[in-house]
Design a protein around this motif. Structure first.
Motif, mmCIF file in Angstrom:
data_model
loop_
_atom_site.group_PDB
_atom_site.id
_atom_site.type_symbol
_atom_site.label_atom_id
_atom_site.label_comp_id
_atom_site.label_asym_id
_atom_site.label_seq_id
_atom_site.Cartn_x
_atom_site.Cartn_y
_atom_site.Cartn_z
ATOM 1 N N THR A 144 55.318 36.352 33.960
ATOM 2 C CA THR A 144 54.179 35.704 33.308
ATOM 3 C C THR A 144 54.395 35.610 31.814
ATOM 4 O O THR A 144 55.003 36.482 31.192
ATOM 5 N N ALA A 154 52.352 31.503 35.037
ATOM 6 C CA ALA A 154 53.094 32.379 35.940
ATOM 7 C C ALA A 154 54.197 31.600 36.624
ATOM 8 O O ALA A 154 53.975 30.488 37.099
ATOM 9 N N CYS A 211 47.360 36.105 33.130
ATOM 10 C CA CYS A 211 46.890 35.299 34.252
ATOM 11 C C CYS A 211 46.837 36.146 35.507
ATOM 12 O O CYS A 211 47.200 35.720 36.587
ATOM 13 N N ALA A 215 49.625 37.628 39.680
ATOM 14 C CA ALA A 215 49.422 36.475 38.803
ATOM 15 C C ALA A 215 49.002 35.292 39.640
ATOM 16 O O ALA A 215 49.303 35.209 40.830
ATOM 17 N N SER A 249 49.095 31.023 39.596
ATOM 18 C CA SER A 249 49.812 29.955 38.896
ATOM 19 C C SER A 249 49.017 28.658 38.954
ATOM 20 O O SER A 249 47.920 28.603 39.492
#
Lengths: 213, 928
Positions: free
Chosen positions: B51, B56, B142, B419, B421
């Motif tokens: 990340t 990510a 994230c 994370a 994305s």
């Protein structure tokens, strides 16, 4: 002119002389390199007497560049029950208890600029004894082959002369079946190992980047 | 006796004298207890996620005997799709970096990790007793689980306040909040678009999403027409069909001009009010805007504005986007990017609380860099009591030294995490290796321990952050098998929105009242006759997010080709007017401050514009030399400056000094007309006589955007050393793959048309290097490779002289010598680490070829190798520029490609018969 040949002689005569010593050293003397090991292990006992396959202990040789040495636990697969009172097994027991690995002195040694893959040779069904000699006759492991480039290249040039087809004792599988531990000793019969597979007609690679990269 | 024997004898004599001909004693140490996963000499692959702020990228990490050696993209992951960036590749360095903070420090004293926990507890307890606030400052991230963890923390402990900070304040999120009520940035979708207008946004280059953007953009079947207006010469500008060099203070004016062209026909009352507001923003008329307005209306278009631009520009862009949509919806079907909210409010809150002294204790987590870039914050934090500051960081930094307690955190390859994305794919970050530094732990675990000791009931039943992640994802991952599968795939989706909704559709209508309010605040800050400076994060500088990484420092900038240091960029015409040459030091005066920098002349930079690095730090992070936050005022991306030449000169560590191609040209960039005129026969080598493979590489320079991830991947894969600035100045850079950049139209200021040509070893069939080697260290293999045998090489360098492509590199020193023991773990064990005095070069990843040949020896294999493996550069390339394969096999991608498309060889007239085929670039402006 006379001066030139004198220099030539001064350089050359000792060179030839020392070279003879060197050739002796590398080709003859080094064969038989037999350092003392921390654990007294007899290949003959294990192979000839109990018919344990090479692959059982050198478990990575079919998959990896390295043949790998057995872990302490691997020794204890059998030796936790078999002859576990023997003094010779002290080293193994101490290692298991203290979690300190057994240190072996390396005998078959290649310089780091040579890439040799056990898997490539075993998958081509070349018997262990082609390069390691008759280890099954040895009580104490020692170097039986010169391990130099000429020796490698000789065989790659004229494989028929040198290659020994797989013997059952090596445990080189012709099938890719995963056979582990006890199965290997008990269930697989000698015949299972020996399925002749036609070797490719291609000449063996001799170019530099086969081994050096 | 012939020459050969003579040399043999002499050398053996000398050899005998030097050593006693016995191999050194070596040990073999097998393990005590075998692992079921680890085989000696066989790599294992694990997924994880990398990340970078709120972006990510899923990764696959290759390990040997449990140590990570290479990071690649995860093919299943929606953002990385198996591709990787240079920053991702070089992350392996920071894992093994010995300069990482080793031990927790209480003041100047090294303490044990357990003791620090007591210190934190005492610190927090005293704050709670006084009923005063405790601040947790954290970098923008994230991770949904971390977000949840921090929310839980402030729910259970109302005195704990979280502050999220980000390096770059996105103005877009702020404007979006005003206009459609959503705080965040929108994901840009290039699919089904016919016309893209980008105002300064380098979405194919420096943007943090660029890896994703590049892959998405270059894999489109029908590429949209791209128009770029920008001040800097960026990668996106290079790939544009049309480009305009625009002064940074003209951005708003340019947008207003386009908008007026669209709105002028409309007689609606509300819109005429809007027109009155926009008119003062238009400072001058541009010739090209009418066409752009026409195109925007005629095609399915997308408007992109640089995130760093002023709110006015973003507001104008949003209005423009609204009016060009035929069904008058504001950004229909567009998803929010996760965790992309504007963190300015969080920063303002922190500044307020710091000035009021209402914070009793501060926990700063991995935010040193953001703080170092923020002048106002760092001044406030400096005044703060040392004992009250607790910092968690990977490295010891300027800031962490001012903290009473600094604790090392573990690297992302050593810790659990998660994370989300761009397209909602969740990933679990799993530790690949146990913390190398035994006195470090991931900060979540430390915080969990601390707060559980303060209040034993906090998060009951959770003993570690791993447990917390498991519990957070429990609705999605129900059992152990599913968990194993998730770790194996590296990505999973929340189709039923069980965990948390990540994106909402935007409002259909734009809030015109707020839009007008934003526009009415317009004020012009530029000055017509002065130079305008903008601060950019260039390739070489980006690494400041991750702290000094010598590999990244030595990676040449994609446009500048500059390593190790930064420079002020000017265009040739402006430099000529001021009498400045490459490398002249200049003084850039702004207000009462000044910056001293050497000049680098680059084509395509807007007139009266100077490009400055956003931040420049010296190698060991001891001091910050330039910090854009010192100079920037009014939240504007540009400032007005005065430029003065000084008499000093700096040697620029450039890796390429030739910017233009000669008439004959090493590369060929044909227009479509040329293509039809000289319809060359495809050069498919129908060579079926040999049963052997013929390894070739096709390089599609049309797609190359010079990002350098191939160079980085090659460097990590092949153990290529970093040589340092001095050696780069001597021309001894070791990168096996060179990424050349040329300007095709040097006269055209608006579109100088930079192109990139990756030049690895060409693996010639008639190789000039082979014939001159005195010791046969350079030979030809049956599968068409130029082998270099390092153990034979004596370093005569004849091959380097004779190579027309200059791709061979000589080891002048043992560059690996002196590297710390820990960094040696980074090396790839599959191939040799070269010693001093030998020549090395690209080997077409020969170790990968050999491994693949081993695989076909397997009894289950059918014996064919059809695109079954990739070279390191090919695997990393985000835009699929490099295609490697066997030309003798009709089924491979490369042989199909070469039979379909026109290609050329570099310096083909020399008849070296290279194995690298460059697919000709078609200049796309000829299409229309």
């Amino acid at each position: 002119m006379a001066g030139k040949s004198l220099i030539f002689a001064i350089v050359l005569i000792p060179a030839i002389f020392i070279d003879i010593i060197l050739i002796y050293d590398v080709y003859v003397k080094n064969i038989g390199y037999e350092p003392a090991q921390n654990a007294s292990f007899s290949h003959r006992q294990h192979i000839e007497k109990y018919e344990i396959k090479c692959m059982f202990c050198h478990f990575a040789s079919e998959k990896s560049d390295y043949a790998a040495l057995p872990s302490t636990k691997n020794c204890l697969i059998c030796h936790s029950a078999l002859r576990n009172e023997s003094k010779l097994l002290n080293v193994v027991n101490i290692s298991m208890d203290s979690s300190i690995p057994i240190r072996w002195n390396r005998i078959y040694r290649l310089p780091d600029f040579v890439k040799f893959s056990h898997a490539a040779h075993i998958r081509s069904q070349i018997d262990c004894s082609t390069c390691h000699g008759e280890v099954d006759k040895l009580d104490s492991m020692r170097l039986l082959k010169p391990m130099n480039m000429k020796w490698c290249v000789d065989c790659h040039r004229n494989p028929v002369k040198y290659i020994i087809p797989p013997r059952s004792i090596s445990g080189i599988f012709q099938t890719n079946a995963e056979i582990k531990g006890e199965e290997l000793i008990n269930t697989v019969s000698n015949e299972d190992y020996f399925i002749p597979v036609p070797r490719s007609a291609k000449p063996l690679p001799l170019n530099c980047s086969t081994c050096h990269y | 006796m012939n020459r050969r024997n003579f040399i043999t004898l002499i050398s053996t004599t000398l050899g005998l004298g030097a050593a006693s001909c016995k191999p050194p004693d070596e040990r073999i140490v097998p393990v005590v207890e075998p692992s079921s996963e680890v085989y000696p000499g066989v790599p294992n692959y694990y997924t994880s996620v990398f990340t970078m702020q709120n972006v990510a990228y899923g990764t696959v990490i290759k390990t040997y005997d449990g140590r990570p050696v290479k990071i690649d993209g995860n093919e299943l992951h929606p953002a990385s799709r198996g591709k990787s960036s240079a920053i991702m590749q070089y992350q392996i360095y920071s894992l093994y970096d010995s300069k990482r903070l080793r031990k927790p420090h209480l003041g100047n004293e090294a303490v044990k990790l357990e003791d620090t926990i007591q210190t934190i507890i005492n610190n927090l307890k005293s704050a709670f007793e006084k009923n005063k606030k405790v601040g947790i400052i954290i970098e923008q991230h994230c991770s949904p689980a971390l977000n949840e963890f921090l929310i839980k923390l402030s729910n259970d402990f109302p005195l704990v306040i979280n502050y999220v900070l980000s390096t770059k304040q996105s103005q877009e999120a702020g404007v979006n909040k005003l206009l459609c009520g959503i705080d965040g940035e929108f994901a840009k979708d290039f699919r089904n678009k016919e016309y893209i207008f980008s105002l300064g946004w380098d979405f194919l280059g420096e943007d943090k999403y660029s890896l994703y953007n590049v892959h998405q953009y270059f894999s489109l079947n029908k590429k949209p027409k791209l128009f770029v207006a920008e001040s800097n010469m960026t990668v996106t500008g290079a790939k544009a069909n049309e480009r305009l060099a625009l002064r940074p203070d003209e951005y708003e004016s340019f947008l207003a001009d386009i908008l007026l062209h669209i709105l002028i026909k409309n007689s609606d009352k509300e819109i005429s009010e809007l027109i009155e507001l926009i008119k003062p923003i238009r400072k001058n008329n541009f010739a090209i805007t009418e066409t752009i307005a026409k195109n925007l209306l005629a095609y399915k278009s997308l408007i992109l504005i640089e995130a760093d631009q002023s709110p006015i520009a973003h507001c104008l862009g949003a209005i423009l986007n609204y009016f060009i949509n035929s069904d008058k919806t504001f950004l229909k079907d567009i998803k929010l990017l996760p965790f992309s909210a504007n963190h300015n409010s969080s920063r303002m809150r922190l500044i307020d609380d710091l000035t009021n002294h209402s914070l009793e204790s501060l926990i700063i987590i991995n935010a040193d860099n953001i703080i170092a870039n923020d002048k106002q914050l760092i001044e406030l934090l400096k005044k703060y009591d040392t004992d009250k500051k607790i910092s968690f960081s990977l490295y010891e930094t300027d800031f962490s030294k001012t903290c009473g307690l600094s604790i090392p955190t573990s690297h992302w390859l050593e810790s659990w995490g998660d994370a989300i994305s761009i397209h909602g794919g969740y990933s679990i970050q799993q530790p690949i290796i146990a913390p190398i530094n035994q006195e470090s732990e991931q900060f979540q675990d430390v915080l969990l321990k601390v707060f559980q000791i303060i209040t034993p009931g906090f998060l009951k039943g959770i003993n570690s952050y791993y447990d917390f992640i498991r519990r957070y994802y429990a609705p999605l991952i129900r059992n152990e098998e599913e968990w194993e599968q998730v770790l194996k795939d590296g990505v999973f989706y929340d189709t039923d929105n069980l965990v948390r909704r990540i994106g909402e559709d935007a409002n259909k209508n734009i809030n015109m009242v707020n839009a007008k309010k934003v526009l009415s605040e317009y004020k012009y800050y530029g000055a017509n006759n002065r130079f305008q400076a903008i601060f950019v994060n260039s390739n070489e500088i980006n690494e400041d997010i991750f702290f000094p990484n010598p590999l990244l420092k030595e990676l040449p900038g994609s446009m500048t080709k500059l390593t190790w240091h930064s420079a002020a960029l000017l265009n040739p015409a402006e430099a000529g007017k001021l009498g400045i040459e490459n490398g002249d030091n200049i003084k850039i005066e702004t207000g009462n401050k000044e910056i001293k920098l050497p000049v680098l002349i680059i084509d395509g930079i807007a007139p009266q514009t100077i490009i400055l690095p956003a931040i420049q730090r010296n190698i060991l992070a001891k001091s910050v030399q330039i910090n854009s936050s010192d100079y920037r005022t009014n939240n504007l991306p540009y400032i007005s400056v005065e430029i003065k030449k000084t008499n000093n000169k700096t040697k620029l560590a450039l890796v390429q000094k030739q910017n233009y191609l000669f008439e004959s040209g090493t590369g060929r960039f044909n227009s479509l007309k040329y293509y039809f005129r000289t319809a060359q026969k495809p050069i498919f080598n129908n060579n079926e006589n040999t049963k052997d493979n013929k390894w070739v590489m096709a390089i599609d320079i049309d797609k190359c955007n010079g990002c350098g991830s191939c160079v980085a991947a090659c460097q990590i894969e092949n153990n290529i050393p970093v040589v340092g600035k001095e050696e780069v100045l001597n021309g001894r850079i070791m990168h096996w793959l060179r990424l050349d950049r040329y300007f095709l139209n040097p006269q055209d200021i608006n579109n100088p048309k930079p192109v990139w040509i990756p030049v690895p070893c060409q693996q010639c069939d008639n190789a000039p290097c082979e014939s001159v080697c005195p010791v046969s260290a350079s030979t030809h293999s049956p599968d068409g490779l130029n082998e270099t045998t390092y153990s034979r090489c004596i370093g005569s360098r004849y091959c380097m002289v004779n190579c027309p492509y200059k791709v061979r590199r000589f080891n002048f020193y043992d560059y690996h010598k002196g590297t710390e023991k820990s960094l040696e773990l980074m090396n790839n064990p599959e191939l040799l680490r070269r010693m001093r005095g030998v020549v090395e070069k690209c080997s077409f990843c020969i170790h990968r070829i050999r491994q693949e040949k081993l695989k076909i020896k397997d009894f289950n294999s059918n014996g064919e190798m059809i695109d079954s493996f990739k070279t390191a550069c090919q695997a990393a390339c985000p835009s699929n520029v490099i295609i490697f394969g066997d030309l003798n096999n009709h089924k491979t991608q490369v042989s199909k490609l070469l039979s379909e498309r026109n290609s050329f060889h570099l310096l083909g007239n020399l008849n070296t018969k290279p194995s690298i085929y460059y697919l000709s670039e078609l200049l796309e402006s000829e299409y229309a």
